[in-house]
Design an enzyme around this catalytic site. Structure first.
Site, PDB file in Angstrom:
ATOM      1  N   ASN A 125      -3.306   2.514  16.581  1.00 30.39           N
ATOM      2  CA  ASN A 125      -2.736   3.531  15.683  1.00 30.39           C
ATOM      3  C   ASN A 125      -1.945   2.869  14.561  1.00 30.39           C
ATOM      4  O   ASN A 125      -0.845   3.279  14.214  1.00 30.39           O
ATOM      5  CB  ASN A 125      -1.861   4.521  16.470  1.00 30.39           C
ATOM      6  CG  ASN A 125      -0.768   3.845  17.261  1.00 30.39           C
ATOM      7  OD1 ASN A 125      -1.050   3.137  18.231  1.00 30.39           O
ATOM      8  ND2 ASN A 125       0.463   4.027  16.861  1.00 30.39           N
ATOM      9  N   ALA A 178      -5.147   0.902   9.594  1.00 27.14           N
ATOM     10  CA  ALA A 178      -6.580   1.198   9.490  1.00 27.14           C
ATOM     11  C   ALA A 178      -6.919   2.466  10.267  1.00 27.14           C
ATOM     12  O   ALA A 178      -7.770   3.255   9.828  1.00 27.14           O
ATOM     13  CB  ALA A 178      -7.390   0.008  10.014  1.00 27.14           C
ATOM     14  N   TYR A 207     -14.503  -7.748  11.216  1.00 33.61           N
ATOM     15  CA  TYR A 207     -15.710  -8.325  10.617  1.00 33.61           C
ATOM     16  C   TYR A 207     -15.819  -9.829  10.849  1.00 33.61           C
ATOM     17  O   TYR A 207     -16.730 -10.469  10.347  1.00 33.61           O
ATOM     18  CB  TYR A 207     -15.789  -8.000   9.113  1.00 33.61           C
ATOM     19  CG  TYR A 207     -14.473  -8.177   8.376  1.00 33.61           C
ATOM     20  CD1 TYR A 207     -14.048  -9.427   7.963  1.00 33.61           C
ATOM     21  CD2 TYR A 207     -13.666  -7.078   8.124  1.00 33.61           C
ATOM     22  CE1 TYR A 207     -12.842  -9.574   7.308  1.00 33.61           C
ATOM     23  CE2 TYR A 207     -12.459  -7.214   7.465  1.00 33.61           C
ATOM     24  CZ  TYR A 207     -12.051  -8.470   7.057  1.00 33.61           C
ATOM     25  OH  TYR A 207     -10.853  -8.611   6.421  1.00 33.61           O
ATOM     26  N   LEU A 228     -13.880  -2.303  13.662  1.00 34.81           N
ATOM     27  CA  LEU A 228     -13.488  -2.534  12.265  1.00 34.81           C
ATOM     28  C   LEU A 228     -13.429  -4.030  11.937  1.00 34.81           C
ATOM     29  O   LEU A 228     -13.429  -4.429  10.768  1.00 34.81           O
ATOM     30  CB  LEU A 228     -12.115  -1.898  11.994  1.00 34.81           C
ATOM     31  CG  LEU A 228     -12.149  -0.480  11.413  1.00 34.81           C
ATOM     32  CD1 LEU A 228     -12.990   0.448  12.248  1.00 34.81           C
ATOM     33  CD2 LEU A 228     -10.746   0.072  11.257  1.00 34.81           C
ATOM     34  N   LYS A 231       0.815  -1.231   0.000  1.00 30.84           N
ATOM     35  CA  LYS A 231       0.000   0.000   0.000  1.00 30.84           C
ATOM     36  C   LYS A 231       0.845   1.277   0.000  1.00 30.84           C
ATOM     37  O   LYS A 231       0.390   2.310  -0.467  1.00 30.84           O
ATOM     38  CB  LYS A 231      -0.927   0.013   1.217  1.00 30.84           C
ATOM     39  CG  LYS A 231      -2.108  -0.930   1.098  1.00 30.84           C
ATOM     40  CD  LYS A 231      -2.990  -0.790   2.331  1.00 30.84           C
ATOM     41  CE  LYS A 231      -4.295  -1.532   2.170  1.00 30.84           C
ATOM     42  NZ  LYS A 231      -5.227  -1.281   3.268  1.00 30.84           N
ATOM     43  N   GLU A 276      -6.024  13.335  -2.834  1.00 32.61           N
ATOM     44  CA  GLU A 276      -5.734  13.999  -1.558  1.00 32.61           C
ATOM     45  C   GLU A 276      -5.995  13.028  -0.394  1.00 32.61           C
ATOM     46  O   GLU A 276      -5.251  12.992   0.586  1.00 32.61           O
ATOM     47  CB  GLU A 276      -6.622  15.252  -1.463  1.00 32.61           C
ATOM     48  CG  GLU A 276      -6.554  16.000  -0.151  1.00 32.61           C
ATOM     49  CD  GLU A 276      -5.187  16.636   0.118  1.00 32.61           C
ATOM     50  OE1 GLU A 276      -4.304  16.568  -0.766  1.00 32.61           O
ATOM     51  OE2 GLU A 276      -4.998  17.174   1.226  1.00 32.61           O
TER      52      GLU A 276
END
Ligand code: NAP
Length: 239
Positions: free
Chosen positions: A86, A89, A185, A183, A25, A37
């Site tokens: 931190n 995600a 799942y 977050l 990423k 942005e």
């Protein structure tokens, strides 16, 4: 280690777009001709598409995270979210909370050596002044004033489904109108959300974020709206 060659190969076969995941990423960014942005603020790209001037990248986790919040009737400027963790995600969640218009954003982490650079990465952006970083021992004081408590750590993720990042005594301090958002799942709901539910707190799990980040990517590639409900059903079938 052959990412640049791989991307050149994708160009050669005229591919229209692709998803990017861990560990690429960040490494993909110098290989793109432009990034949005949003991706610049998050510091990571998860969706790439072809343009006339080369590959463009964005980060759809931000809008994926926001999808289940958008329909709620809340004055977000009065909501000061508390984000647990931190990592990668959490970065998307911070950018999303700023986009919602939240007044203050509090991030709680276990490692001060990572928390300070986390905040500093937004120096010279409007986000910097909104953000405060905290150690876990400050959590109790934060929980009683937040309307949105978000778990962005993997605590409670299968196969450690019996763990929760926050115990019931702390959840008791949440205002009754608060939202607990995990977050994770898998499992659905997590122990964190189950505990919050026993106190009548509204809960949101990570499924909507997962479905919507994918749907937004597909929309970018196809240039048209996609049936999110069909994608959700397919994902639920996989689970
Ligand atoms: P990550 O980059 O590894 O970050 C995890 C964060 O949690 C780090 O700050 C880490 O602290 C902290 N942490 C881990 N274990 C902890 C513990 N026992 N106590 C306190 N803090 C702890 O992972 P990520 O990519 O941000 O993902 C985090 C979670 O979000 C995962 O469960 C992932 O599945 C989920 N997620 C869901 C979606 C979705 O679409 N729903 C999208 C992305 C991520 P250290 O840095 O000190 O280790």
């Amino acid at each position: 280690e052959n990412l640049a060659t791989a991307i050149a190969g994708l160009s050669a076969i005229d591919l229209q777009g692709f998803s990017v995941t861990i560990p690429h990423k960040l490494a993909i960014i110098p290989l793109l001709s432009q990034i949005t942005e949003k991706a610049r603020l998050v510091g990571a790209v998860n969706t790439v598409w072809r343009t006339e001037t080369g590959w463009q990248g964005t980060n759809t986790d931000v809008d994926g995270f926001l999808a289940p919040l958008k329909s709620l009737d809340k004055d977000w400027s009065r909501v000061n979210p508390v984000i647990l963790g931190n990592g990668g995600a959490a970065r998307a969640v911070v950018v999303a909370c700023a986009q919602l218009g939240c007044g203050e954003i509090h991030v709680v982490g276990r490692n001060q050596k990572k928390l300070d650079p986390f905040k500093e990465s937004w120096a010279n952006t409007s986000l910097y002044d909104l953000l405060e970083v905290h150690s876990w021992d400050e959590l109790e004081g934060l929980v009683s004033t937040t309307e949105l408590l978000i778990n962005s750590t993997p605590i409670g993720m299968s196969p450690q489904g019996e763990q929760s990042p926050v115990e019931l005594e702390l959840l008791d301090l949440l205002p009754p109108s608060a939202i607990a958002y995990d977050l994770i799942y898998n499992p659905r709901p997590t122990k964190f959300l189950r505990l919050a539910q026993t106190r009548g707190i509204r809960i949101i799990d990570g499924l909507e974020m997962l479905v919507n980040q994918g749907a937004i990517a597909l929309e970018i590639w196809l240039g048209q709206p996609v049936p999110v409900s069909v994608m959700r059903e397919a994902l639920l079938k996989q689970f």
